[in-house]
Enzyme design. Sequence first.
Site, PDB file in Angstrom:
ATOM      1  CG  ASP A 159     -47.277  85.996 -45.620  1.00  0.00           C
ATOM      2  OD1 ASP A 159     -47.798  85.980 -44.500  1.00  0.00           O
ATOM      3  OD2 ASP A 159     -46.400  85.175 -45.966  1.00  0.00           O
ATOM      4  CG  HIS A 187     -44.505  82.899 -43.610  1.00  0.00           C
ATOM      5  ND1 HIS A 187     -45.665  83.564 -43.909  1.00  0.00           N
ATOM      6  CD2 HIS A 187     -44.879  81.861 -42.832  1.00  0.00           C
ATOM      7  CE1 HIS A 187     -46.686  82.960 -43.351  1.00  0.00           C
ATOM      8  NE2 HIS A 187     -46.241  81.926 -42.681  1.00  0.00           N
TER       9      HIS A 187
HETATM   10  N1  NAD Z   1     -45.783  79.247 -44.904  1.00  0.00           N
HETATM   11  C1  NAD Z   1     -47.055  79.446 -44.570  1.00  0.00           C
HETATM   12  O1  NAD Z   1     -47.687  80.403 -45.034  1.00  0.00           O
HETATM   13  C2  NAD Z   1     -47.780  78.515 -43.626  1.00  0.00           C
HETATM   14  C3  NAD Z   1     -49.157  78.625 -43.479  1.00  0.00           C
HETATM   15  C4  NAD Z   1     -49.829  77.764 -42.595  1.00  0.00           C
HETATM   16  C5  NAD Z   1     -49.111  76.821 -41.868  1.00  0.00           C
HETATM   17  N2  NAD Z   1     -47.773  76.740 -42.031  1.00  0.00           N
HETATM   18  C6  NAD Z   1     -46.998  75.710 -41.324  1.00  0.00           C
HETATM   19  O2  NAD Z   1     -47.231  74.446 -41.959  1.00  0.00           O
HETATM   20  C7  NAD Z   1     -46.914  73.393 -41.028  1.00  0.00           C
HETATM   21  C8  NAD Z   1     -48.023  72.348 -41.035  1.00  0.00           C
HETATM   22  O3  NAD Z   1     -49.216  72.893 -40.550  1.00  0.00           O
HETATM   23  P1  NAD Z   1     -50.520  71.992 -40.297  1.00  0.00           P
HETATM   24  O4  NAD Z   1     -51.554  72.911 -39.792  1.00  0.00           O
HETATM   25  O5  NAD Z   1     -50.791  71.132 -41.466  1.00  0.00           O
HETATM   26  O6  NAD Z   1     -50.000  71.109 -39.077  1.00  0.00           O
HETATM   27  P2  NAD Z   1     -50.560  69.679 -38.572  1.00  0.00           P
HETATM   28  O7  NAD Z   1     -49.981  69.476 -37.230  1.00  0.00           O
HETATM   29  O8  NAD Z   1     -52.026  69.600 -38.760  1.00  0.00           O
HETATM   30  O9  NAD Z   1     -49.896  68.675 -39.603  1.00  0.00           O
HETATM   31  C9  NAD Z   1     -48.527  68.491 -39.674  1.00  0.00           C
HETATM   32  C10 NAD Z   1     -48.302  67.048 -40.099  1.00  0.00           C
HETATM   33  O10 NAD Z   1     -46.904  66.901 -40.324  1.00  0.00           O
HETATM   34  C11 NAD Z   1     -46.550  65.609 -39.840  1.00  0.00           C
HETATM   35  N3  NAD Z   1     -45.109  65.527 -39.641  1.00  0.00           N
HETATM   36  C12 NAD Z   1     -44.388  65.884 -38.566  1.00  0.00           C
HETATM   37  N4  NAD Z   1     -43.090  65.578 -38.761  1.00  0.00           N
HETATM   38  C13 NAD Z   1     -42.996  65.023 -39.989  1.00  0.00           C
HETATM   39  C14 NAD Z   1     -41.928  64.486 -40.746  1.00  0.00           C
HETATM   40  N5  NAD Z   1     -40.679  64.451 -40.263  1.00  0.00           N
HETATM   41  N6  NAD Z   1     -42.196  63.987 -41.965  1.00  0.00           N
HETATM   42  C15 NAD Z   1     -43.454  63.984 -42.457  1.00  0.00           C
HETATM   43  N7  NAD Z   1     -44.511  64.478 -41.781  1.00  0.00           N
HETATM   44  C16 NAD Z   1     -44.279  64.982 -40.554  1.00  0.00           C
HETATM   45  C17 NAD Z   1     -47.379  65.471 -38.569  1.00  0.00           C
HETATM   46  O11 NAD Z   1     -47.458  64.118 -38.156  1.00  0.00           O
HETATM   47  C18 NAD Z   1     -48.709  66.030 -39.036  1.00  0.00           C
HETATM   48  O12 NAD Z   1     -49.530  65.042 -39.624  1.00  0.00           O
HETATM   49  C19 NAD Z   1     -46.698  74.088 -39.689  1.00  0.00           C
HETATM   50  O13 NAD Z   1     -45.304  74.241 -39.467  1.00  0.00           O
HETATM   51  C20 NAD Z   1     -47.370  75.443 -39.883  1.00  0.00           C
HETATM   52  O14 NAD Z   1     -46.843  76.413 -39.001  1.00  0.00           O
HETATM   53  C21 NAD Z   1     -47.105  77.545 -42.892  1.00  0.00           C
HETATM   54  O1  LMR Z   2     -49.174  81.742 -38.375  1.00  0.00           O
HETATM   55  C1  LMR Z   2     -48.840  80.558 -38.379  1.00  0.00           C
HETATM   56  O2  LMR Z   2     -48.172  80.056 -37.471  1.00  0.00           O
HETATM   57  C2  LMR Z   2     -49.290  79.681 -39.509  1.00  0.00           C
HETATM   58  C3  LMR Z   2     -48.955  80.275 -40.828  1.00  0.00           C
HETATM   59  O3  LMR Z   2     -47.602  80.578 -40.942  1.00  0.00           O
HETATM   60  C4  LMR Z   2     -49.809  81.458 -41.166  1.00  0.00           C
HETATM   61  O4  LMR Z   2     -49.276  82.474 -41.591  1.00  0.00           O
HETATM   62  O5  LMR Z   2     -51.046  81.361 -41.034  1.00  0.00           O
END
Ligand code: NAD
Ligand code: LMR
Length: 332
Positions: A159, A187
């Site tokens: 962010d 967030h």
């Molecule tokens: N804080 C932020 O700014 C931010 C930014 C982007 C994404 N995110 C979040 O990050 C997370 C991951 O996003 P992504 O795009 O990589 O998703 P994705 O679905 O591509 O990958 C997630 C992975 O986590 C694995 N997983 C699920 N449960 C698990 C467990 N108990 N232990 C280990 N691995 C496990 C899944 O099998 C998958 O491979 C999501 O919750 C997304 O919303 C947060």
């Molecule tokens: O927006 C989402 O769900 C993914 C991540 O938290 C983001 O800010 O891009």
Amino acid sequence: MSEPIKVVVTGAAGQIAYSLLYMIARGEVFGKDQSLILHLLDIPPMVGVLDGVCMELADSALPLLHKVFPTTDPAVAFNDVSAAFLVGAMPRREGMERKDLLSANVKIFKAQGAAINQYAKKDVKVLVVGNPANTNALICSHYAPTIPKENFTAMTRLDQNRAKAQIAAKVGVQITDVLNVIIWGNHSSTQFPDVLNGNVKVNGVEKSIFDAVNNKAYLQNEFVETVQKRGAAVISARKMSSAMSAAKAACDHMHDWWNGTQPGNYVSMGVISDGSYGAPKDIIFSFPVEIVNKKWKIVQGLKLDDFANSKLVITGKELLEEKQEAMSVVQD
Ligand SMILES: NC(=O)c1ccc[n+]([C@@H]2O[C@H](COP(=O)([O-])OP(=O)(O)OC[C@H]3O[C@@H](n4cnc5c(N)ncnc54)[C@H](O)[C@@H]3O)[C@@H](O)[C@H]2O)c1
Ligand SMILES: O=C(O)C[C@H](O)C(=O)O
């Protein structure tokens, strides 16, 4: 070259990890002289994909990468780690808020908190990326009582980076010319991206962002909403949530935690609240922090006007509600 440190990335077969692992293994977080042992955790259905990721890490011929351990066992994944990137969780789809993921994801962070408590180094630095990140970090810390609460953080750096990029484009300067933009709170779409204490360098001269933009209506409305809703905008465009920029932000967050911040330069991190700036205590709230010797400290004494204070109240209230809901889910 220093002795290798162990670093775990969860969700290692997912899309964020696909960018993140390369950046970590290149030395962009812990330094170009720090060799690494990477622990990659995912769930059993993803073992095949995880194998492919390991093949690609090997084929990248990365000099800092000492060893890679793919696993589905948290006891192996968290064993003796110095840093943990907790990415593994379900991402949201179009039309959802991040807190809609709470009931599905919070249990992952309960289990991983317990594993961190049992197996990780006691000074492990934990960055929670998986959403809803602030509340997941709180739950993770709750189930790791032998590790200081200060060691659990949530990612709001994406962010912050988004907010900086918006201001740089608006003023017509480079990203490095924008300083001390702050993300307060959750967030989520209640976060408050704040430029009241930020500066921008225009033709080498530093001035307040407020003066440089000279458009209060834009700063209080369009700018705030654009940053609050940027994650949803990426999902709408890509049909998947942000990954490359999320991985970069995770690296920025852990890099600064590990290496420290420049004097006078703040970064935003979700950290355990001590009630600073009237935020509710004992939630993971994003504050501006400065970091010295791997310890963050909330920057004190910043000015907040009535508009900003009202925004902090809203995001704090949402975090209290999420905490209550998360506690009822994990206690089921
Ligand atoms: N804080 C932020 O700014 C931010 C930014 C982007 C994404 N995110 C979040 O990050 C997370 C991951 O996003 P992504 O795009 O990589 O998703 P994705 O679905 O591509 O990958 C997630 C992975 O986590 C694995 N997983 C699920 N449960 C698990 C467990 N108990 N232990 C280990 N691995 C496990 C899944 O099998 C998958 O491979 C999501 O919750 C997304 O919303 C947060
Ligand atoms: O927006 C989402 O769900 C993914 C991540 O938290 C983001 O800010 O891009």
